[in-house]
Write an enzyme that holds these catalytic residues in place. Structure first.
Site, short mmCIF file in Angstrom:
data_model
loop_
_atom_site.label_atom_id
_atom_site.label_comp_id
_atom_site.label_asym_id
_atom_site.label_seq_id
_atom_site.Cartn_x
_atom_site.Cartn_y
_atom_site.Cartn_z
N HIS A 41 -3.64 -0.12 10.11
CA HIS A 41 -2.27 -0.64 10.08
C HIS A 41 -1.35 0.55 10.35
CE1 HIS A 41 -4.63 -3.53 7.73
NE2 HIS A 41 -3.74 -4.44 8.07
N SER A 102 1.20 8.03 9.41
CA SER A 102 -0.22 8.39 9.34
C SER A 102 -0.85 8.70 10.70
CB SER A 102 -1.01 7.28 8.65
OG SER A 102 -0.54 7.07 7.34
N ASP A 145 -5.23 -7.05 15.05
CA ASP A 145 -5.04 -7.19 13.61
C ASP A 145 -5.91 -6.19 12.87
OD1 ASP A 145 -4.23 -8.80 11.12
OD2 ASP A 145 -6.41 -8.93 11.07
N GLY A 146 -5.33 -5.52 11.88
CA GLY A 146 -6.06 -4.48 11.17
C GLY A 146 -7.32 -4.95 10.48
N ASP A 166 -4.19 0.78 5.24
CA ASP A 166 -2.85 0.93 4.65
C ASP A 166 -1.97 -0.24 5.08
OD1 ASP A 166 -0.46 1.86 3.64
OD2 ASP A 166 -0.15 3.33 5.23
#
Length: 286
Positions: A41, A102, A145-146, A166
Site C-alpha cells: 500500500h 515508504s 490491490d495490496g 501498511d
C-alpha cells in the site's frame, strides 16, 4: 478509521515505521545477494508538508520535526542517522518542506542489484508515485490491490527481501484482511521478512492481530520469529486522534531487537505529547 496519509505524513507513527524500515533494509544490504522490497500500500511517495492536509493536521510538527531537532546518544545516533539523512535529502536547508513515504525511503536504500515493487490502487496517489519514480529501472509501480499483491508477488525471484504491509485502514475488516493476507503470503514465502503496521485504537483488535500473525508464523515450516513493537505518545481517548501505533516484524534481523532497545528510550521524550511517550517491545505469544 480513515487513514488518509497526506494528513499524517511525518507523524510519530511514520517516524517509528520508517526507522524500523531503514534498519531492516540496511541489514539486508550486508549480504551481496540482491533483495526485493514489496510495498503493498505504497501511497504517493512524497508528501508536501506545506500543503493543506499536512498544515491542517500538524502531525509532522510533533513527529519528524521534533526528531530532527532531538539529541541522541553516541549509541543511538548511528542507528537513527541513516533515516534522518534520507529525510534531509528531500529538503534543502534546515526547513522541512517534504517528507518521503515508504517507497521513496526504500528506494534510497536499494543497491544497483536490488528492486522495489510498489502497489497503489488509488489513481491520484499512483500517478504521483509514478512521477516520483519515473524512468527508474529498479522500481516498478503496480496498479494492483495490496491484498492481491501480497500473494501475487511472493516469493520474488531474488528470494531475499521485505514485504511492507501498511494499509490505510479505511475498511472495517482491515485487521482481519491483514491477518489473512499475511498468513497466505507467509505460507508461500516463509523465509521472507515482513513488516506490518497498524493503528492502536482498539486494544482487542491489536492483540488479536498480533496473536494471529504469531500463530501463522509459528505454524509454518520453517517457523518464523515474530517481534511486536507498540509506541504511545499520550493516553488514548475513545474519540481522540491516534496516539498509539504498532508494528509486527516477522523474521526480523537478529540485530533488530537490540537496536530497538537502544533507539526507543531516546524517542520517548521528543515524541511524547504532554509528557514522555512509552513503548513496549516483546515477542507475542501464538
Amino acid at each position: 478509521m480513515n487513514y488518509r496519509h497526506a494528513f499524517h505524513a511525518g507523524s510519530f507513527a511514520d517516524v517509528l515505521k520508517h526507522i524500523v524500515l531503514t534498519r531492516i533494509l540496511l541489514y539486508l544490504q550486508e549480504k551481496p545477494a540482491p533483495f526485493r522490497v514489496i510495498d503493498t500500500h505504497a501511497g504517493s511517495g512524497r508528501y508536501d508538508l506545506s500543503g493543506d492536509e499536512a498544515q491542517r493536521s500538524g502531525e509532522w510538527l510533533t513527529g519528524i520535526a521534533r526528531l530532527m531537532q532531538a539529541r541522541f546518544s553516541e549509541k543511538a545516533l548511528p542507528l537513527v542517522a541513516p533515516y534522518l539523512d534520507i529525510v534531509r535529502a528531500f529538503n534543502s536547508g534546515a526547513e522541512l518542506k517534504a517528507y518521503p513515504g515508504s517507497p521513496l525511503i526504500a528506494r534510497a536504500l536499494l543497491r544497483p542489484q536490488d528492486r522495489l515493487t510498489a502497489c497503489e490502487l488509488e489513481p491520484g496517489a499512483r500517478k504521483q508515485l509514478i512521477d516520483a519514480l519515473r524512468r527508474d529501472t529498479q522500481a516498478r509501480v503496480v496498479d494492483l490491490d495490496g491484498w492481491t499483491a501480497l500473494t501475487a508477488f511472493v516469493p520474488p525471484k531474488e528470494r531475499r527481501g521485505l514485504v511492507l504491509i501498511d494499509p490505510p485502514f479505511e475498511a472495517k475488516d482491515e485487521f482481519e484482511q491483514m491477518a489473512g493476507g499475511f498468513r497466505a503470503a507467509f505460507q508461500k514465502w516463509p523465509t521472507g521478512l515482513y513488516l506490518l503496521w497498524y493503528p492502536v485504537k482498539s486494544r482487542r483488535a491489536a492483540d488479536t492481530l498480533a496473536r494471529e500473525v504469531a500463530q501463522a508464523a509459528d505454524g509454518a515450516k520453517p517457523a518464523g520469529k515474530c517481534l511486536r513493537l507498540e509506541f504511545s505518545v499520550a493516553p488514548q481517548q475513545a474519540t481522540g486522534p491516534l496516539v498509539s501505533t504498532g508494528l509486527l516484524m516477522v523474521n526480523p534481523p537478529w540485530t533488530l531487537q537490540g537496536e530497538l532497545k537502544t533507539i526507543l528510550p531516546e524517542l520517548e521524550k521528543p515524541l511524547g505529547q504532554g509528557g514522555a511517550g512509552r513503548f513496549r517491545l516483546e515477542t507475542p505469544k501464538p
